[in-house]
Design a protein around this motif. Structure first.
Motif, PDB file in Angstrom:
ATOM      1  N   GLU A 141      63.425  33.645 -40.819  1.00  0.00           N
ATOM      2  CA  GLU A 141      64.126  34.378 -41.873  1.00  0.00           C
ATOM      3  C   GLU A 141      65.607  34.014 -41.908  1.00  0.00           C
ATOM      4  OE1 GLU A 141      63.411  38.486 -41.151  1.00  0.00           O
ATOM      5  OE2 GLU A 141      61.245  38.349 -41.483  1.00  0.00           O
ATOM      6  N   ASP A 142      66.245  33.905 -40.736  1.00  0.00           N
ATOM      7  CA  ASP A 142      67.657  33.557 -40.633  1.00  0.00           C
ATOM      8  C   ASP A 142      67.820  32.362 -39.718  1.00  0.00           C
ATOM      9  OD1 ASP A 142      68.370  35.644 -42.240  1.00  0.00           O
ATOM     10  OD2 ASP A 142      69.158  36.917 -40.644  1.00  0.00           O
ATOM     11  N   VAL A 143      68.547  31.330 -40.170  1.00  0.00           N
ATOM     12  CA  VAL A 143      68.855  30.164 -39.356  1.00  0.00           C
ATOM     13  C   VAL A 143      70.350  29.902 -39.451  1.00  0.00           C
ATOM     14  CG1 VAL A 143      68.498  27.691 -39.023  1.00  0.00           C
ATOM     15  CG2 VAL A 143      66.564  29.147 -39.670  1.00  0.00           C
ATOM     16  N   PHE A 144      71.050  30.010 -38.310  1.00  0.00           N
ATOM     17  CA  PHE A 144      72.486  29.743 -38.236  1.00  0.00           C
ATOM     18  C   PHE A 144      72.693  28.552 -37.305  1.00  0.00           C
ATOM     19  CE2 PHE A 144      74.545  34.096 -39.349  1.00  0.00           C
ATOM     20  CZ  PHE A 144      73.717  34.211 -40.451  1.00  0.00           C
ATOM     21  N   LEU A 145      73.113  27.422 -37.873  1.00  0.00           N
ATOM     22  CA  LEU A 145      73.345  26.205 -37.105  1.00  0.00           C
ATOM     23  C   LEU A 145      74.788  25.724 -37.201  1.00  0.00           C
ATOM     24  CD1 LEU A 145      70.170  24.194 -38.229  1.00  0.00           C
ATOM     25  CD2 LEU A 145      70.427  25.558 -36.153  1.00  0.00           C
ATOM     26  N   PHE A 146      75.613  26.384 -37.969  1.00  0.00           N
ATOM     27  CA  PHE A 146      76.946  25.876 -38.293  1.00  0.00           C
ATOM     28  C   PHE A 146      77.816  25.707 -37.035  1.00  0.00           C
ATOM     29  CE2 PHE A 146      77.205  30.514 -38.704  1.00  0.00           C
ATOM     30  CZ  PHE A 146      78.348  30.825 -37.970  1.00  0.00           C
ATOM     31  N   GLY A 147      78.793  24.803 -37.171  1.00  0.00           N
ATOM     32  CA  GLY A 147      79.737  24.613 -36.093  1.00  0.00           C
ATOM     33  C   GLY A 147      79.189  23.803 -34.937  1.00  0.00           C
ATOM     34  N   ASN A 148      78.142  23.014 -35.168  1.00  0.00           N
ATOM     35  CA  ASN A 148      77.638  22.083 -34.177  1.00  0.00           C
ATOM     36  C   ASN A 148      77.942  20.654 -34.627  1.00  0.00           C
ATOM     37  OD1 ASN A 148      76.031  23.485 -31.910  1.00  0.00           O
ATOM     38  ND2 ASN A 148      75.308  24.565 -33.747  1.00  0.00           N
ATOM     39  N   GLU A 149      77.334  19.676 -33.992  1.00  0.00           N
ATOM     40  CA  GLU A 149      77.527  18.281 -34.371  1.00  0.00           C
ATOM     41  C   GLU A 149      76.217  17.649 -34.829  1.00  0.00           C
ATOM     42  OE1 GLU A 149      79.496  16.244 -31.196  1.00  0.00           O
ATOM     43  OE2 GLU A 149      81.158  17.682 -31.121  1.00  0.00           O
ATOM     44  N   LEU A 150      75.364  18.486 -35.401  1.00  0.00           N
ATOM     45  CA  LEU A 150      74.087  17.999 -35.914  1.00  0.00           C
ATOM     46  C   LEU A 150      74.311  17.125 -37.141  1.00  0.00           C
ATOM     47  CD1 LEU A 150      72.052  21.319 -35.582  1.00  0.00           C
ATOM     48  CD2 LEU A 150      71.819  19.276 -34.150  1.00  0.00           C
ATOM     49  N   GLY A 151      73.509  16.091 -37.283  1.00  0.00           N
ATOM     50  CA  GLY A 151      73.641  15.187 -38.413  1.00  0.00           C
ATOM     51  C   GLY A 151      72.281  14.796 -38.966  1.00  0.00           C
ATOM     52  N   GLY A 152      72.290  13.728 -39.752  1.00  0.00           N
ATOM     53  CA  GLY A 152      71.045  13.271 -40.347  1.00  0.00           C
ATOM     54  C   GLY A 152      70.661  14.095 -41.549  1.00  0.00           C
ATOM     55  N   PRO A 153      69.539  13.764 -42.157  1.00  0.00           N
ATOM     56  CA  PRO A 153      69.129  14.441 -43.398  1.00  0.00           C
ATOM     57  C   PRO A 153      68.500  15.803 -43.126  1.00  0.00           C
ATOM     58  CG  PRO A 153      67.490  12.815 -42.779  1.00  0.00           C
ATOM     59  CD  PRO A 153      68.610  12.673 -41.786  1.00  0.00           C
ATOM     60  N   LEU A 154      68.493  16.625 -44.155  1.00  0.00           N
ATOM     61  CA  LEU A 154      67.734  17.871 -44.097  1.00  0.00           C
ATOM     62  C   LEU A 154      66.247  17.530 -44.160  1.00  0.00           C
ATOM     63  CD1 LEU A 154      69.833  20.005 -46.590  1.00  0.00           C
ATOM     64  CD2 LEU A 154      69.587  20.446 -44.135  1.00  0.00           C
ATOM     65  N   PRO A 155      65.435  18.144 -43.307  1.00  0.00           N
ATOM     66  CA  PRO A 155      64.006  17.808 -43.316  1.00  0.00           C
ATOM     67  C   PRO A 155      63.322  18.288 -44.590  1.00  0.00           C
ATOM     68  CG  PRO A 155      64.426  19.659 -41.843  1.00  0.00           C
ATOM     69  CD  PRO A 155      65.769  19.147 -42.276  1.00  0.00           C
ATOM     70  N   LYS A 156      62.464  17.458 -45.127  1.00  0.00           N
ATOM     71  CA  LYS A 156      61.714  17.843 -46.314  1.00  0.00           C
ATOM     72  C   LYS A 156      60.807  19.033 -46.044  1.00  0.00           C
ATOM     73  CE  LYS A 156      61.669  13.160 -48.233  1.00  0.00           C
ATOM     74  NZ  LYS A 156      60.815  12.026 -48.691  1.00  0.00           N
ATOM     75  N   SER A 157      60.373  19.143 -44.792  1.00  0.00           N
ATOM     76  CA  SER A 157      59.434  20.211 -44.433  1.00  0.00           C
ATOM     77  C   SER A 157      60.045  21.602 -44.525  1.00  0.00           C
ATOM     78  CB  SER A 157      58.914  19.997 -43.004  1.00  0.00           C
ATOM     79  OG  SER A 157      59.979  20.097 -42.064  1.00  0.00           O
ATOM     80  N   MET A 158      61.383  21.694 -44.651  1.00  0.00           N
ATOM     81  CA  MET A 158      61.996  23.018 -44.725  1.00  0.00           C
ATOM     82  C   MET A 158      61.497  23.789 -45.948  1.00  0.00           C
ATOM     83  SD  MET A 158      65.957  22.190 -45.828  1.00  0.00           S
ATOM     84  CE  MET A 158      66.448  23.900 -45.631  1.00  0.00           C
ATOM     85  N   GLY A 159      60.963  23.092 -46.921  1.00  0.00           N
ATOM     86  CA  GLY A 159      60.399  23.768 -48.084  1.00  0.00           C
ATOM     87  C   GLY A 159      59.210  24.651 -47.751  1.00  0.00           C
ATOM     88  N   ASN A 160      58.657  24.488 -46.530  1.00  0.00           N
ATOM     89  CA  ASN A 160      57.528  25.322 -46.110  1.00  0.00           C
ATOM     90  C   ASN A 160      57.949  26.706 -45.648  1.00  0.00           C
ATOM     91  OD1 ASN A 160      55.869  23.088 -46.520  1.00  0.00           O
ATOM     92  ND2 ASN A 160      56.014  22.417 -44.388  1.00  0.00           N
ATOM     93  N   LEU A 161      59.248  26.921 -45.476  1.00  0.00           N
ATOM     94  CA  LEU A 161      59.739  28.163 -44.878  1.00  0.00           C
ATOM     95  C   LEU A 161      59.857  29.242 -45.958  1.00  0.00           C
ATOM     96  CD1 LEU A 161      62.430  26.593 -42.528  1.00  0.00           C
ATOM     97  CD2 LEU A 161      60.008  27.029 -42.080  1.00  0.00           C
ATOM     98  N   LYS A 162      58.747  29.802 -46.328  1.00  0.00           N
ATOM     99  CA  LYS A 162      58.674  30.736 -47.458  1.00  0.00           C
ATOM    100  C   LYS A 162      59.394  32.054 -47.203  1.00  0.00           C
ATOM    101  CE  LYS A 162      56.092  27.754 -49.595  1.00  0.00           C
ATOM    102  NZ  LYS A 162      56.678  26.925 -50.687  1.00  0.00           N
ATOM    103  N   LYS A 163      59.640  32.383 -45.922  1.00  0.00           N
ATOM    104  CA  LYS A 163      60.301  33.640 -45.588  1.00  0.00           C
ATOM    105  C   LYS A 163      61.795  33.480 -45.323  1.00  0.00           C
ATOM    106  CE  LYS A 163      56.133  35.654 -43.504  1.00  0.00           C
ATOM    107  NZ  LYS A 163      55.541  36.256 -42.275  1.00  0.00           N
ATOM    108  N   LEU A 164      62.282  32.255 -45.358  1.00  0.00           N
ATOM    109  CA  LEU A 164      63.681  31.998 -45.019  1.00  0.00           C
ATOM    110  C   LEU A 164      64.619  32.669 -46.009  1.00  0.00           C
ATOM    111  CD1 LEU A 164      65.429  30.434 -42.961  1.00  0.00           C
ATOM    112  CD2 LEU A 164      65.475  28.542 -44.606  1.00  0.00           C
TER     113      LEU A 164
END
Length: 423
Positions: free
Chosen positions: A100-123
């Motif tokens: 439901e909630d994803v907080f990733l900000f303020g890290n050094e993550l890179g690369g593309p957003l995963p296409k599979s995130m579209g499966n997260l119907k409750k996000l």
């Protein structure tokens, strides 16, 4: 097997590793934010199969997101923000369909957003700002049917806005600034009827703003899209949005007049339209927004050739804006005298009226409230084009007189300086 043997089997003590497994299965929440944690997230996190909340924000966690993390299919809240995590987000992210909630900000993550995130119907909230995400926005993002907040500002995305984003009908808050978001705002955005905040500044957005889209954003309160290449006229629908408090469309290529209804809702607090090529008068609808704090309509005649620029007179109703702090109107084609009523706007911090066709005398009220000896609170600096012959303006209390063809007034109260956000 006898009943006795079954009973003895039940009474047998668990080995330590079995106790550990049982404990893992029972844990539903881990809250260790600001706990001075170091090192990487262990892959063994996958053993917490019933975990619903993982909160380890504001630590010194490093390394990549472990593959075991994506096995937590019951996880609802994932707070990893403000660490030093690296690597990318795996396509296995889409397996975590309870999120439901994803907080990733303020890290050094890179690369593309995963296409599979579209499966997260409750996000509901996906906060992944201030990192190194790259590539384009996946069209699958339109599958996030419960999403209320999308925060992707200050990454390295290079993308258009997928038309599938029009499916995000629950979206309230959209922040994309600090990326390269090319192209127009899609017509499908008219379905985003719950939008309240849109921050799309400094991301190379182009094209025009259409009434068909803007008119549907009835709940919009804060609209900032400055520093882009938006062209055409300001849609009249902006003046119909009763909840709108902040408009910042500075540094674009907008032309035409400012809609007369801007501000008529009475709720506008900040209007910033500087550095465009707007023409016509200051909108009369502003008279209703008596609590307004910032007005910046400056530099709408950037070539100084009188082919554009706000014209007409400074309206008397500005004097009723007792909370107004910043009034920037320089670099236009305003005419006539500064209204005496302007000195009734007693909260003014900074006023710039130079590079117009104003004339006459600085209102006596400015001088009466100017503290040139620092003996009481008031205006600290007042400059005008009151030097040279013939004088364009008379000013008996200016701290600096400038020679020029137009009036220049700069007022600073209580030693403050600077401008409004994006102003």
């Amino acid at each position: 097997t006898s009943l006795g043997s079954m009973r003895r089997r039940r009474e047998r003590r668990l080995h330590p590793h079995e106790e550990e497994k049982v404990m893992e299965m029972m844990v539903t929440r881990i809250q260790l934010s600001e706990s001075n944690l170091q090192g990487s997230i262990p892959n063994e996190i996958s053993g917490f199969l019933h975990l619903q909340e993982l909160e380890v924000s504001k630590n010194d966690l490093t390394g990549r997101l472990p593959s075991g993390l994506y096995n937590l299919t019951n996880l609802q809240k994932l707070y990893l923000d403000d660490n030093t995590l690296r690597g990318s987000i795996s396509e296995d992210f889409g397996n975590m369909n309870a999120l439901e909630d994803v907080f990733l900000f303020g890290n050094e993550l890179g690369g593309p957003l995963p296409k599979s995130m579209g499966n997260l119907k409750k996000l509901r909230r996906f906060w992944a700002s201030d990192m190194f995400l790259s590539g384009s926005l996946p069209t699958e993002i339109g599958g996030l049917e419960s999403l209320k907040g999308l925060y992707l500002q200050n990454n390295q995305l290079v993308s258009n806005l997928p038309s599938t984003m029009g499916n995000l009908v629950e979206l309230r808050d959209l922040r994309m600034f600090g990326n390269v978001i090319t192209g127009d705002i899609p017509a499908s955005f008219r379905y985003l009827v719950n939008l309240e905040v849109v921050y799309m500044d400094s991301c190379e957005l182009r094209g025009g703003l259409t009434n068909d889209v803007i008119r549907k954003w009835r709940k919009l309160s804060d609209f900032q899209a400055f520093g882009n290449n938006i062209q055409g006229e300001i849609p009249t629908a902006l003046g119909e949005l009763e909840n709108l408090k902040v408009i910042n469309l500075a540094e674009n290529n907008l032309v035409g007049t400012i809609p007369s209804t801007i501000g008529q809702s009475g709720n506008l607090l900040s209007l910033v339209l500087r550095n465009n090529r707007l023409t016509g008068p200051i909108p009369p609808g502003l008279a209703s927004s008596t609590d307004i704090l910032h007005i910046n309509l400056s530099e709408n005649d950037p070539d100084k050739d009188a082919t554009s620029g706000i014209d007409g007179q400074i309206p008397d109703f500005f004097g009723s804006f007792t909370k107004l702090k910043w009034l920037k109107l320089h670099g236009n084609r305003l005419q006539g005298e500064i209204p005496a009523s302007l000195s009734d706007a007693t909260s003014l911090v900074h006023v710039t009226l130079h590079d117009n066709f104003l004339r006459g005398e600085v209102p006596t009220g400015f001088c009466d409230t100017t503290d040139l000896t620092n003996t009481r609170s008031g205006m600290k600096n007042l400059t005008a084009d009151c030097d040279g012959e013939p004088r364009i303006v008379e000013c008996s209390c200016c701290t600096v007189c400038i020679s020029g063809s137009s009036i220049s007034v700069s007022i600073v109260r209580n030693g403050e300086s600077g401008g409004a956000s994006g102003g």
